[in-house]
Design a protein around this motif. Structure first.
Motif, short mmCIF file in Angstrom:
data_model
loop_
_atom_site.label_atom_id
_atom_site.label_comp_id
_atom_site.label_asym_id
_atom_site.label_seq_id
_atom_site.Cartn_x
_atom_site.Cartn_y
_atom_site.Cartn_z
N GLY A 289 78.60 31.86 21.60
CA GLY A 289 78.01 31.06 20.54
C GLY A 289 77.68 29.63 20.93
N TRP A 290 77.41 29.42 22.22
CA TRP A 290 77.15 28.05 22.70
C TRP A 290 75.91 27.44 22.04
CZ3 TRP A 290 77.82 30.36 28.18
CH2 TRP A 290 79.18 30.36 28.53
N LEU A 291 74.88 28.23 21.85
CA LEU A 291 73.64 27.69 21.30
C LEU A 291 73.80 27.32 19.83
CD1 LEU A 291 71.17 30.19 22.99
CD2 LEU A 291 71.54 27.79 23.61
N GLU A 292 74.61 28.07 19.12
CA GLU A 292 74.84 27.78 17.71
C GLU A 292 75.53 26.43 17.53
OE1 GLU A 292 77.14 30.94 16.14
OE2 GLU A 292 75.74 32.51 16.79
N LYS A 293 76.31 26.05 18.52
CA LYS A 293 77.10 24.82 18.42
C LYS A 293 76.34 23.57 18.85
CE LYS A 293 81.20 27.61 19.44
NZ LYS A 293 82.22 27.95 20.46
N GLU A 294 75.17 23.78 19.51
CA GLU A 294 74.38 22.64 19.96
C GLU A 294 73.45 22.17 18.85
OE1 GLU A 294 74.19 20.98 23.24
OE2 GLU A 294 76.20 21.86 23.12
N GLU A 295 73.51 20.90 18.54
CA GLU A 295 72.72 20.35 17.44
C GLU A 295 71.22 20.52 17.71
OE1 GLU A 295 72.15 16.12 15.00
OE2 GLU A 295 73.65 16.31 16.59
N GLY A 296 70.53 21.08 16.73
CA GLY A 296 69.08 21.21 16.80
C GLY A 296 68.57 22.30 17.69
N VAL A 297 69.46 23.16 18.19
CA VAL A 297 69.05 24.21 19.12
C VAL A 297 69.03 25.59 18.46
CG1 VAL A 297 69.59 25.35 21.32
CG2 VAL A 297 69.93 22.90 21.08
N GLY A 298 69.78 25.72 17.40
CA GLY A 298 69.92 27.02 16.75
C GLY A 298 68.60 27.69 16.38
N GLN A 299 67.60 26.88 16.02
CA GLN A 299 66.31 27.45 15.62
C GLN A 299 65.61 28.18 16.76
OE1 GLN A 299 63.33 24.32 14.86
NE2 GLN A 299 64.70 22.86 15.89
N TRP A 300 65.98 27.86 18.01
CA TRP A 300 65.37 28.50 19.18
C TRP A 300 66.30 29.51 19.84
CZ3 TRP A 300 65.21 22.79 20.47
CH2 TRP A 300 64.17 22.16 19.77
N GLU A 301 67.42 29.81 19.18
CA GLU A 301 68.43 30.64 19.82
C GLU A 301 67.87 31.98 20.31
OE1 GLU A 301 72.81 32.68 18.99
OE2 GLU A 301 71.83 31.50 17.42
N GLU A 302 67.13 32.68 19.48
CA GLU A 302 66.63 33.98 19.87
C GLU A 302 65.65 33.88 21.03
OE1 GLU A 302 67.74 36.95 19.02
OE2 GLU A 302 69.26 35.83 17.89
N ALA A 303 64.81 32.84 21.01
CA ALA A 303 63.85 32.65 22.10
C ALA A 303 64.58 32.35 23.40
CB ALA A 303 62.88 31.52 21.76
N ILE A 304 65.60 31.51 23.35
CA ILE A 304 66.37 31.17 24.55
C ILE A 304 67.10 32.40 25.07
CG2 ILE A 304 68.31 29.82 25.42
CD1 ILE A 304 67.46 27.62 23.39
N LEU A 305 67.70 33.17 24.18
CA LEU A 305 68.40 34.39 24.58
C LEU A 305 67.43 35.38 25.23
CD1 LEU A 305 70.80 34.92 21.55
CD2 LEU A 305 71.49 34.47 23.91
N SER A 306 66.24 35.48 24.68
CA SER A 306 65.24 36.38 25.26
C SER A 306 64.82 35.92 26.65
CB SER A 306 64.01 36.47 24.35
OG SER A 306 64.33 37.09 23.12
N ALA A 307 64.64 34.62 26.82
CA ALA A 307 64.27 34.08 28.14
C ALA A 307 65.36 34.38 29.16
CB ALA A 307 64.03 32.58 28.03
N ILE A 308 66.61 34.30 28.75
CA ILE A 308 67.73 34.64 29.63
C ILE A 308 67.69 36.13 29.98
CG2 ILE A 308 70.25 34.85 29.75
CD1 ILE A 308 70.35 32.32 27.92
N LEU A 309 67.50 36.95 28.97
CA LEU A 309 67.52 38.40 29.16
C LEU A 309 66.41 38.89 30.07
CD1 LEU A 309 68.78 41.14 28.34
CD2 LEU A 309 67.22 41.15 26.38
N TYR A 310 65.23 38.26 29.97
CA TYR A 310 64.06 38.75 30.69
C TYR A 310 63.79 38.02 32.00
CZ TYR A 310 63.02 40.92 26.16
OH TYR A 310 63.09 41.65 25.00
N HIS A 311 64.65 37.10 32.39
CA HIS A 311 64.29 36.24 33.52
C HIS A 311 64.20 36.99 34.85
CE1 HIS A 311 68.65 35.82 34.64
NE2 HIS A 311 68.15 35.57 35.84
#
Length: 252
Positions: free
Chosen positions: A94-116
């Motif tokens: 849950g690191w992204l959820e805890k970062e201020e202002g990042v939660g809105q991009w959580e799914e996009a960031i997770l996808s970038a990690i998954l597909y890299h």
């Protein structure tokens, strides 16, 4: 990101040092973050993309530490898909959820990690996720170029085969790899049998595996293509392949 740094600290030894291979991966990550920032700036992307790219690049290899701990290897085929493991760890922590202002991009960031590390990106990604994934993939490849060159410079590469995945040093490039490179097609990794094949795959990345003009410019300025062609000619004894590639209009 403090939480991620604290996570990495859990893998440190009694003297406070990370195992050598983990330290190399930590440094690789920092370089990927730097490359991502250069690409985002060079392409004139929005501040939102730049911020999301920082987190995606920082966390793209989060699973590498656990992978090495569990399996004593970074080779996915002998262990686990490190991108999937990275995705699972980042989501679970849950690191992204805890970062201020990042939660809105959580799914996009997770996808970038998954597909890299995928051979190709899915074709149904939204524009933000697609751009973010391409930045991370380019930034990662740019540092993989550096890592290979540094490994060759700092090891007795003719003897320390384990440092090069025990690939054959004697075998010439496979016909399938040569054909793919000359035809500007992605290389199927199942055809990697020799170090020459692996070098040629990276030539293919430089040719058609980088998405952004900034990435191509950085690869050119850093001399990654010339390095690989010289290595093929002078060290691996395949001048005819290198000469043929020099005749192809690749990269720039």
């Amino acid at each position: 990101m403090k939480a991620y740094e604290e996570y990495i600290d859990t893998f440190r030894e009694a003297d406070g040092r990370l195992p050598e291979m983990m330290e190399l991966k930590r440094l690789h990550t920092l370089k990927v973050v730097e490359n991502a920032a250069l690409i985002a700036e060079g392409e004139g992307f929005s501040q939102e993309i730049r911020k999301a790219a920082y987190y995606a690049a920082l966390l793209h290899d989060a699973g590498r530490y656990e992978q090495l701990k569990r399996y004593n290897t970074f080779r996915d085929s002998d262990s686990v898909d490190h991108a999937v493991l990275s995705y699972e760890i980042v989501k679970e922590k849950g690191w992204l959820e805890k970062e201020e202002g990042v939660g809105q991009w959580e799914e996009a960031i997770l996808s970038a990690i998954l597909y890299h590390n995928r051979r190709e990106l899915p074709g149904n990604l939204d524009e933000f996720t697609d751009t973010l994934s391409k930045i991370v993939r380019d930034a990662d490849k740019l540092d993989i170029f550096r890592v290979l060159e540094e490994r060759i410079a700092t090891t007795d590469w003719r003897k320390e085969r384990a440092a090069f995945w025990n690939l054959s040093l004697e075998d010439k490039p496979s016909a399938e790899v040569i054909a793919a490179i000359k035809e500007h097609r992605p290389v199927d990794y199942q055809h990697i049998r020799s170090l020459a094949d692996f070098i040629l795959i990276q030539v293919g990345w430089i040719d058609n595996g980088l998405y952004f003009e900034t990435s191509k410019r950085l690869a050119h300025e850093r001399g990654h293509l010339d390095y690989r062609l010289r290595f093929l000619e002078k060290e691996l004894g395949v001048p005819e392949i290198s000469a043929g590639l020099r005749g192809c209009e690749i990269l720039i």
